[in-house]
Scaffold this active site. Structure first.
Site, PDB file in Angstrom:
ATOM      1  N   GLU A  69       2.593  -3.519  13.921  1.00  0.00           N
ATOM      2  CA  GLU A  69       2.312  -2.395  13.016  1.00  0.00           C
ATOM      3  C   GLU A  69       0.888  -2.434  12.429  1.00  0.00           C
ATOM      4  OE1 GLU A  69       5.472  -0.804  10.311  1.00  0.00           O
ATOM      5  OE2 GLU A  69       3.939  -1.181   8.810  1.00  0.00           O
ATOM      6  N   ARG A 127       6.211   5.949  11.684  1.00  0.00           N
ATOM      7  CA  ARG A 127       5.023   5.088  11.491  1.00  0.00           C
ATOM      8  C   ARG A 127       3.888   5.469  12.441  1.00  0.00           C
ATOM      9  NH1 ARG A 127       8.388   4.242   8.139  1.00  0.00           N
ATOM     10  NH2 ARG A 127       9.264   2.214   7.551  1.00  0.00           N
ATOM     11  N   SER A 139       5.274  -5.460   6.879  1.00  0.00           N
ATOM     12  CA  SER A 139       6.042  -5.663   8.119  1.00  0.00           C
ATOM     13  C   SER A 139       5.076  -5.783   9.286  1.00  0.00           C
ATOM     14  CB  SER A 139       6.954  -4.466   8.377  1.00  0.00           C
ATOM     15  OG  SER A 139       7.821  -4.301   7.294  1.00  0.00           O
TER      16      SER A 139
HETATM   17  P1  FAD Z   1      -5.843  -0.069   5.357  1.00  0.00           P
HETATM   18  O1  FAD Z   1      -5.041  -1.276   5.629  1.00  0.00           O
HETATM   19  O2  FAD Z   1      -7.166  -0.262   4.728  1.00  0.00           O
HETATM   20  O3  FAD Z   1      -6.038   0.745   6.708  1.00  0.00           O
HETATM   21  C1  FAD Z   1      -4.979   0.968   7.582  1.00  0.00           C
HETATM   22  C2  FAD Z   1      -5.469   1.868   8.711  1.00  0.00           C
HETATM   23  O4  FAD Z   1      -5.776   3.154   8.203  1.00  0.00           O
HETATM   24  C3  FAD Z   1      -6.753   1.368   9.363  1.00  0.00           C
HETATM   25  O5  FAD Z   1      -6.701   1.697  10.743  1.00  0.00           O
HETATM   26  C4  FAD Z   1      -7.850   2.177   8.684  1.00  0.00           C
HETATM   27  O6  FAD Z   1      -8.980   2.365   9.514  1.00  0.00           O
HETATM   28  C5  FAD Z   1      -7.135   3.487   8.429  1.00  0.00           C
HETATM   29  N1  FAD Z   1      -7.602   4.160   7.214  1.00  0.00           N
HETATM   30  C6  FAD Z   1      -7.456   3.715   5.953  1.00  0.00           C
HETATM   31  N2  FAD Z   1      -7.996   4.621   5.102  1.00  0.00           N
HETATM   32  C7  FAD Z   1      -8.467   5.627   5.849  1.00  0.00           C
HETATM   33  C8  FAD Z   1      -9.154   6.837   5.553  1.00  0.00           C
HETATM   34  N3  FAD Z   1      -9.472   7.209   4.303  1.00  0.00           N
HETATM   35  N4  FAD Z   1      -9.527   7.626   6.597  1.00  0.00           N
HETATM   36  C9  FAD Z   1      -9.234   7.276   7.880  1.00  0.00           C
HETATM   37  N5  FAD Z   1      -8.605   6.162   8.209  1.00  0.00           N
HETATM   38  C10 FAD Z   1      -8.220   5.340   7.204  1.00  0.00           C
HETATM   39  N6  FAD Z   1       3.846   0.502   4.921  1.00  0.00           N
HETATM   40  C11 FAD Z   1       4.871   1.394   4.964  1.00  0.00           C
HETATM   41  O7  FAD Z   1       4.794   2.389   5.703  1.00  0.00           O
HETATM   42  N7  FAD Z   1       5.991   1.222   4.210  1.00  0.00           N
HETATM   43  C12 FAD Z   1       6.135   0.173   3.378  1.00  0.00           C
HETATM   44  O8  FAD Z   1       7.153   0.069   2.707  1.00  0.00           O
HETATM   45  C13 FAD Z   1       5.090  -0.791   3.313  1.00  0.00           C
HETATM   46  N8  FAD Z   1       5.200  -1.885   2.532  1.00  0.00           N
HETATM   47  C14 FAD Z   1       4.214  -2.822   2.511  1.00  0.00           C
HETATM   48  C15 FAD Z   1       4.359  -3.952   1.712  1.00  0.00           C
HETATM   49  C16 FAD Z   1       3.381  -4.912   1.667  1.00  0.00           C
HETATM   50  C17 FAD Z   1       3.568  -6.139   0.817  1.00  0.00           C
HETATM   51  C18 FAD Z   1       2.200  -4.738   2.429  1.00  0.00           C
HETATM   52  C19 FAD Z   1       1.094  -5.755   2.364  1.00  0.00           C
HETATM   53  C20 FAD Z   1       2.033  -3.631   3.231  1.00  0.00           C
HETATM   54  C21 FAD Z   1       3.046  -2.655   3.288  1.00  0.00           C
HETATM   55  N9  FAD Z   1       2.933  -1.503   4.092  1.00  0.00           N
HETATM   56  C22 FAD Z   1       3.937  -0.576   4.122  1.00  0.00           C
HETATM   57  C23 FAD Z   1       1.740  -1.301   4.920  1.00  0.00           C
HETATM   58  C24 FAD Z   1       0.560  -0.628   4.149  1.00  0.00           C
HETATM   59  O9  FAD Z   1       0.657  -0.841   2.778  1.00  0.00           O
HETATM   60  C25 FAD Z   1       0.477   0.871   4.422  1.00  0.00           C
HETATM   61  O10 FAD Z   1       0.329   1.130   5.787  1.00  0.00           O
HETATM   62  C26 FAD Z   1      -0.696   1.511   3.660  1.00  0.00           C
HETATM   63  O11 FAD Z   1      -0.664   2.920   3.810  1.00  0.00           O
HETATM   64  C27 FAD Z   1      -2.061   1.005   4.125  1.00  0.00           C
HETATM   65  O12 FAD Z   1      -2.999   1.482   3.191  1.00  0.00           O
HETATM   66  P2  FAD Z   1      -4.438   0.840   3.037  1.00  0.00           P
HETATM   67  O13 FAD Z   1      -5.206   1.735   2.148  1.00  0.00           O
HETATM   68  O14 FAD Z   1      -4.315  -0.573   2.625  1.00  0.00           O
HETATM   69  O15 FAD Z   1      -4.967   0.969   4.532  1.00  0.00           O
HETATM   70  P1  NAP Z   2      16.016  -3.821   4.969  1.00  0.00           P
HETATM   71  O1  NAP Z   2      16.660  -3.078   3.863  1.00  0.00           O
HETATM   72  O2  NAP Z   2      16.229  -5.280   5.094  1.00  0.00           O
HETATM   73  O3  NAP Z   2      16.412  -3.131   6.332  1.00  0.00           O
HETATM   74  C1  NAP Z   2      15.963  -3.654   7.571  1.00  0.00           C
HETATM   75  C2  NAP Z   2      15.559  -2.506   8.450  1.00  0.00           C
HETATM   76  O4  NAP Z   2      16.703  -1.717   8.714  1.00  0.00           O
HETATM   77  C3  NAP Z   2      14.534  -1.630   7.788  1.00  0.00           C
HETATM   78  O5  NAP Z   2      13.316  -1.855   8.443  1.00  0.00           O
HETATM   79  C4  NAP Z   2      15.051  -0.212   7.923  1.00  0.00           C
HETATM   80  O6  NAP Z   2      14.280   0.614   8.761  1.00  0.00           O
HETATM   81  C5  NAP Z   2      16.411  -0.348   8.587  1.00  0.00           C
HETATM   82  N1  NAP Z   2      17.426   0.284   7.710  1.00  0.00           N
HETATM   83  C6  NAP Z   2      18.079  -0.295   6.667  1.00  0.00           C
HETATM   84  N2  NAP Z   2      18.963   0.591   6.156  1.00  0.00           N
HETATM   85  C7  NAP Z   2      18.843   1.720   6.885  1.00  0.00           C
HETATM   86  C8  NAP Z   2      19.489   2.977   6.820  1.00  0.00           C
HETATM   87  N3  NAP Z   2      20.431   3.252   5.912  1.00  0.00           N
HETATM   88  N4  NAP Z   2      19.118   3.913   7.715  1.00  0.00           N
HETATM   89  C9  NAP Z   2      18.172   3.677   8.624  1.00  0.00           C
HETATM   90  N5  NAP Z   2      17.515   2.499   8.732  1.00  0.00           N
HETATM   91  C10 NAP Z   2      17.852   1.532   7.869  1.00  0.00           C
HETATM   92  O7  NAP Z   2      14.433  -3.556   4.930  1.00  0.00           O
HETATM   93  P2  NAP Z   2      13.319  -4.183   3.990  1.00  0.00           P
HETATM   94  O8  NAP Z   2      12.464  -5.065   4.772  1.00  0.00           O
HETATM   95  O9  NAP Z   2      13.934  -4.685   2.704  1.00  0.00           O
HETATM   96  O10 NAP Z   2      12.455  -2.895   3.655  1.00  0.00           O
HETATM   97  C11 NAP Z   2      12.995  -1.863   2.878  1.00  0.00           C
HETATM   98  C12 NAP Z   2      12.233  -0.589   3.167  1.00  0.00           C
HETATM   99  O11 NAP Z   2      10.848  -0.775   2.867  1.00  0.00           O
HETATM  100  C13 NAP Z   2      12.294  -0.184   4.634  1.00  0.00           C
HETATM  101  O12 NAP Z   2      12.373   1.219   4.708  1.00  0.00           O
HETATM  102  C14 NAP Z   2      10.989  -0.666   5.204  1.00  0.00           C
HETATM  103  O13 NAP Z   2      10.485   0.151   6.259  1.00  0.00           O
HETATM  104  C15 NAP Z   2      10.055  -0.579   4.011  1.00  0.00           C
HETATM  105  N6  NAP Z   2       9.024  -1.633   4.116  1.00  0.00           N
HETATM  106  C16 NAP Z   2       8.014  -1.434   5.017  1.00  0.00           C
HETATM  107  C17 NAP Z   2       7.013  -2.377   5.134  1.00  0.00           C
HETATM  108  C18 NAP Z   2       5.870  -2.138   6.079  1.00  0.00           C
HETATM  109  O14 NAP Z   2       4.891  -2.865   6.007  1.00  0.00           O
HETATM  110  N7  NAP Z   2       5.935  -1.154   6.931  1.00  0.00           N
HETATM  111  C19 NAP Z   2       7.037  -3.523   4.370  1.00  0.00           C
HETATM  112  C20 NAP Z   2       8.098  -3.707   3.493  1.00  0.00           C
HETATM  113  C21 NAP Z   2       9.092  -2.748   3.369  1.00  0.00           C
HETATM  114  P3  NAP Z   2      12.955   1.393   8.311  1.00  0.00           P
HETATM  115  O15 NAP Z   2      11.907   0.352   8.239  1.00  0.00           O
HETATM  116  O16 NAP Z   2      12.777   2.342   9.418  1.00  0.00           O
HETATM  117  O17 NAP Z   2      13.218   2.048   7.012  1.00  0.00           O
END
Ligand code: FAD
Ligand code: NAP
Length: 335
Positions: free
Chosen positions: A330, A164, A236
């Site tokens: 995050e 991340r 998250s």
């Molecule tokens: P924004 O929220 O608009 O921006 C995020 C950051 O990136 C800001 O600092 C912004 O300045 C910068 N940025 C955006 N676009 C650009 C650009 N073109 N150039 C330079 N900087 C830029 N994230 C995960 O990693 N895994 C997940 O599974 C995941 N699940 C999610 C589920 C939900 C329900 C939600 C709400 C969020 C989730 N996220 C997840 C977080 C998010 O969706 C990601 O980080 C996504 O990539 C953000 O994209 P955005 O376009 O909305 O960025």
């Molecule tokens: P989950 O399955 O309830 O698991 C909880 C956490 O345990 C996750 O964050 C994941 O880490 C870790 N995990 C589970 N199984 C794993 C494995 N086999 N090996 C290594 N790590 C493991 O998680 P969840 O909330 O439903 O999300 C599912 C996936 O979607 C995750 O990968 C999560 O990162 C992603 N997600 C991200 C966001 C976001 O905003 N960043 C939001 C929703 C979902 P990791 O997060 O490192 O994978």
């Protein structure tokens, strides 16, 4: 392109915080970018880049010029029998891009289905889900330095990608506009089903095709994660902490049922579990609540502003007191 003063960003952040940008512009060409940079220089305004607003916590008032890059072209720039390199402009919706790749039989990002936001933000936090990180399919990131207006191309190994993390959250934080991302995708499926929900489904139904896998991911996510349009959230709220083996051994002695995932650099602990164990699932902190199905997600129940950070701070404090671990937020502060 219009540069709009005093523009509401309520519809531009999935946490639905009432925020107003001093100026806002949606740009889609090199010329638009030049105009925005000239405008910001002339008026001594900072330029702030917004994507889909799904990973930000906005302030009530955002001084400066908020720029959203909207161009969505997608072109193959190299193709072999085994793989394809596709350049995608930053404004392309991420999930639509995943679906488009599947329709072309290009593989590698199916586990990242249904992540909100734009392609341009994917490298910023090296989006990841279900054991896959986008860095593994990124070949290069193209953009513009906001200060000089110069173009840049960074190859994947120059982006400092980590869990991340990337240089776009560190050395280049606030300094660039990413205009396009180049992905190297395989024409051979290699489905990753190591995470429990996907593993269970493949045990029941057999190994999925990449398209089926993407649909499984969508189904699991829809069942567990709140839809921001219904329950505003930023995904998250905290990263999972990675602790040293020594620290882990001490913690597991105190909390024997704690799930844990060994990594190259230590042991990853699920922050959601740590928060859940405090009894916080569903708990309200003023207008902010912890989601009842996933303790990592904070919901704006209506009218939340600074309350989001205040709730996050209270959760962090409680986690630190119980486990001695400092959680890292995050979503990016957008102010
Ligand atoms: P924004 O929220 O608009 O921006 C995020 C950051 O990136 C800001 O600092 C912004 O300045 C910068 N940025 C955006 N676009 C650009 C650009 N073109 N150039 C330079 N900087 C830029 N994230 C995960 O990693 N895994 C997940 O599974 C995941 N699940 C999610 C589920 C939900 C329900 C939600 C709400 C969020 C989730 N996220 C997840 C977080 C998010 O969706 C990601 O980080 C996504 O990539 C953000 O994209 P955005 O376009 O909305 O960025
Ligand atoms: P989950 O399955 O309830 O698991 C909880 C956490 O345990 C996750 O964050 C994941 O880490 C870790 N995990 C589970 N199984 C794993 C494995 N086999 N090996 C290594 N790590 C493991 O998680 P969840 O909330 O439903 O999300 C599912 C996936 O979607 C995750 O990968 C999560 O990162 C992603 N997600 C991200 C966001 C976001 O905003 N960043 C939001 C929703 C979902 P990791 O997060 O490192 O994978």
């Amino acid at each position: 392109m219009n540069i709009l003063p005093q523009y509401s960003l309520l519809e531009f952040n999935t946490l639905a915080v009432t925020a107003v940008a001093e100026y806002f512009a949606q740009v889609s060409s090199d010329q638009d970018i030049v105009e925005c940079l000239e405008f910001s220089k002339k008026n001594k305004l900072a330029v702030k880049v917004l994507g889909g607003g799904s990973n930000v916590v906005m302030s009530k008032f955002i001084p400066g010029l908020v720029v959203q890059f909207c161009a969505q072209d997608c072109n193959v720039i190299k193709e072999t029998e085994q793989s394809v390199v596709v350049r995608v402009e930053a404004g392309f919706n991420w999930h639509d891009f995943v679906l488009y790749c599947l329709s072309q039989n290009w593989y590698g990002i199916e586990n990242l289905a249904y992540i909100p936001g734009h392609v341009g933000a994917a490298p910023v936090q090296n989006i990841g889900a279900y054991g896959v990180e986008v860095k593994d399919c990124i070949q290069a990131v193209n953009g513009v330095y906001l200060e000089s207006g110069q173009d840049f191309t960074l190859l994947a190994h120059e982006c400092d990608f980590a869990y991340r993390e990337s240089c776009f959250k560190q050395a280049l934080d606030g300094k660039v506009l990413i205009t396009s991302v180049e992905f190297l995708l395989s024409k051979t499926p290699d489905v990753q089903v190591s995470y429990a929900p996907l593993n269970q489904m493949s045990a029941e139904k057999g190994l999925p095709t990449p398209g089926e896998l993407a649909q499984w991911v969508v189904d699991v996510r829809q069942a567990k994660l709140p839809d921001p349009k219904v329950l505003p959230n930023a995904g998250s709220f905290f990263k999972n902490p990675v602790v040293s083996i020594v620290e882990f051994n001490k913690l597991i002695e105190r909390f024997p049922s704690m799930p844990n995932y060994p990594q190259k650099n230590g042991v990853k602990l699920p922050a959601g579990w740590l928060i859940d164990q405090l009894g916080y699932k569903g708990k309200a902190f003023g207008p902010v609540s912890v989601h009842k199905l996933q303790a990592l997600v904070l919901i704006n129940q209506g009218g939340a502003g600074k309350d989001v950070i205040s709730a996050a701070n209270q959760i962090c404090k409680a986690v630190q007191e119980r486990y001695g671990l400092v959680l890292e937020q995050e979503p990016r502060i957008f102010n």
